[in-house]
Motif scaffolding. Structure first.
Motif, short mmCIF file in Angstrom:
data_model
loop_
_atom_site.label_atom_id
_atom_site.label_comp_id
_atom_site.label_asym_id
_atom_site.label_seq_id
_atom_site.Cartn_x
_atom_site.Cartn_y
_atom_site.Cartn_z
N GLU A 35 0.84 -1.21 0.00
CA GLU A 35 0.00 0.00 0.00
C GLU A 35 0.88 1.26 0.00
N LEU A 36 1.92 1.24 0.82
CA LEU A 36 2.81 2.39 0.91
C LEU A 36 3.60 2.58 -0.39
N LEU A 37 4.03 1.49 -0.99
CA LEU A 37 4.78 1.57 -2.25
C LEU A 37 3.93 2.15 -3.38
N GLN A 38 2.64 1.90 -3.32
CA GLN A 38 1.73 2.38 -4.37
C GLN A 38 1.21 3.79 -4.10
N SER A 39 1.68 4.39 -3.02
CA SER A 39 1.23 5.73 -2.64
C SER A 39 2.34 6.74 -2.91
N GLU A 44 12.78 4.33 1.46
CA GLU A 44 14.20 4.48 1.76
C GLU A 44 14.91 3.15 1.48
N HIS A 45 14.38 2.05 2.06
CA HIS A 45 14.96 0.73 1.80
C HIS A 45 14.01 -0.36 2.24
N LEU A 46 14.07 -1.47 1.54
CA LEU A 46 13.22 -2.64 1.82
C LEU A 46 14.09 -3.83 2.20
N TYR A 47 13.69 -4.51 3.28
CA TYR A 47 14.39 -5.72 3.72
C TYR A 47 13.39 -6.86 3.69
N GLU A 55 9.30 -5.19 -8.14
CA GLU A 55 9.12 -3.84 -8.67
C GLU A 55 10.05 -2.83 -8.00
N VAL A 56 10.62 -3.22 -6.86
CA VAL A 56 11.56 -2.35 -6.15
C VAL A 56 12.96 -2.56 -6.71
N HIS A 57 13.63 -1.46 -7.07
CA HIS A 57 14.97 -1.56 -7.64
C HIS A 57 15.92 -2.25 -6.66
N SER A 58 16.83 -3.03 -7.20
CA SER A 58 17.75 -3.83 -6.39
C SER A 58 18.60 -2.97 -5.45
N SER A 59 18.81 -1.71 -5.80
CA SER A 59 19.61 -0.82 -4.95
C SER A 59 18.88 -0.45 -3.66
N LYS A 60 17.57 -0.66 -3.67
CA LYS A 60 16.77 -0.33 -2.48
C LYS A 60 16.13 -1.58 -1.87
#
Length: 242
Positions: A35-39, A44-47, A55-60
């Motif tokens: 939900e947050l990603l679509q808003s 900052e970063h995903l673990y 869909e999240v770039h590998s750098s994040k």
């Protein structure tokens, strides 16, 4: 792998002081994070312990072990993922329609549930007293189940805010008018008070319409309703004939 500095940073975000010092907060669980990603919230970063969120770039995005997730999670049983987001600047207050005002709500679960209720009933604006629990508290974020992305929340001096508005001000009290028999408008400020003490004395003086949710139990011994439960009933009645 999570570095020691990352663990220190995320662990600090459990505290309000560190959240605002770093202008960051975190969310846990696939649904809330999606939900947050679509808003408009900025990641900052995903673990994650799974090879998901492509869909999240590998750098994040960092793939981590469950043991590492336990070190940074606020949950007793961690989910599969945790994401850190930037705290956005507060949006301008939507000073029209129905506005929910929270006077010193302290329980994170209550605030999160109230946000979900506002999302459900189409209440676009919540104004919170400075004493109300922080919306970016991990337990609040978790309890909103994504509704944090769709309801505008501002922290204000509640007395000043109410003084400056021309909207009718509604509050719930034991001696108020039966809400089921009241003619409720589609514009106004609805105040919900502290879990233990209700609406504060200074705010009570500013209420123009006193409402009550009547008790139907034979013994009439229940002292009060949970604030989130009461909010559900009140919003339902305001919206019932809209």
């Amino acid at each position: 792998m999570v570095s020691k500095n990352q663990i220190k940073l995320i662990s600090g975000l459990h505290q309000k002081k560190q959240r605002f010092a770093n202008q960051l907060f975190f969310a846990e669980g696939v649904k809330v994070i999606q939900e947050l990603l679509q808003s408009n919230f900025e990641l900052e970063h995903l673990y994650t312990t799974l090879n998901d969120f492509e869909e999240v770039h590998s750098s994040k995005r960092t793939l981590i072990y469950e043991q590492e997730l336990k070190k940074i999670s606020a949950l007793s049983t961690p989910n599969s993922c945790l994401a850190v987001f930037k705290i956005p600047a507060e949006n301008e207050i939507i000073n029209s329609g129905l506005i929910l005002a929270l006077d010193d709500i302290r329980d994170p679960g209550n605030l999160g549930t109230i946000l979900r209720l506002c999302d459900w009933f189409g209440i676009k604006q919540i104004v919170c007293s400075k004493e109300t629990v922080d919306i970016y508290n991990p337990k609040v974020v978790q309890a909103t189940m994504g509704s944090i992305t769709r309801v505008n929340v501002n922290y204000v001096d509640l007395e000043t805010f109410i003084t400056q508005t021309e909207l009718a001000v509604f509050g719930t009290f034991m001696d108020g008018e039966n809400i089921y028999k009241s003619n409720l408008p589609q514009n106004g400020i609805i105040i919900m008070g502290n879990e233990a003490n209700g609406i504060s004395e200074q705010i009570e003086k500013m209420v123009t319409s006193r409402l009550t949710i009547p008790r139907f139990g034979e013994l009439q011994k229940t002292e009060s309703l949970n604030v989130a439960t009461a909010t559900a009933i009140i919003l339902s009645e305001f919206k019932r004939n809209s």
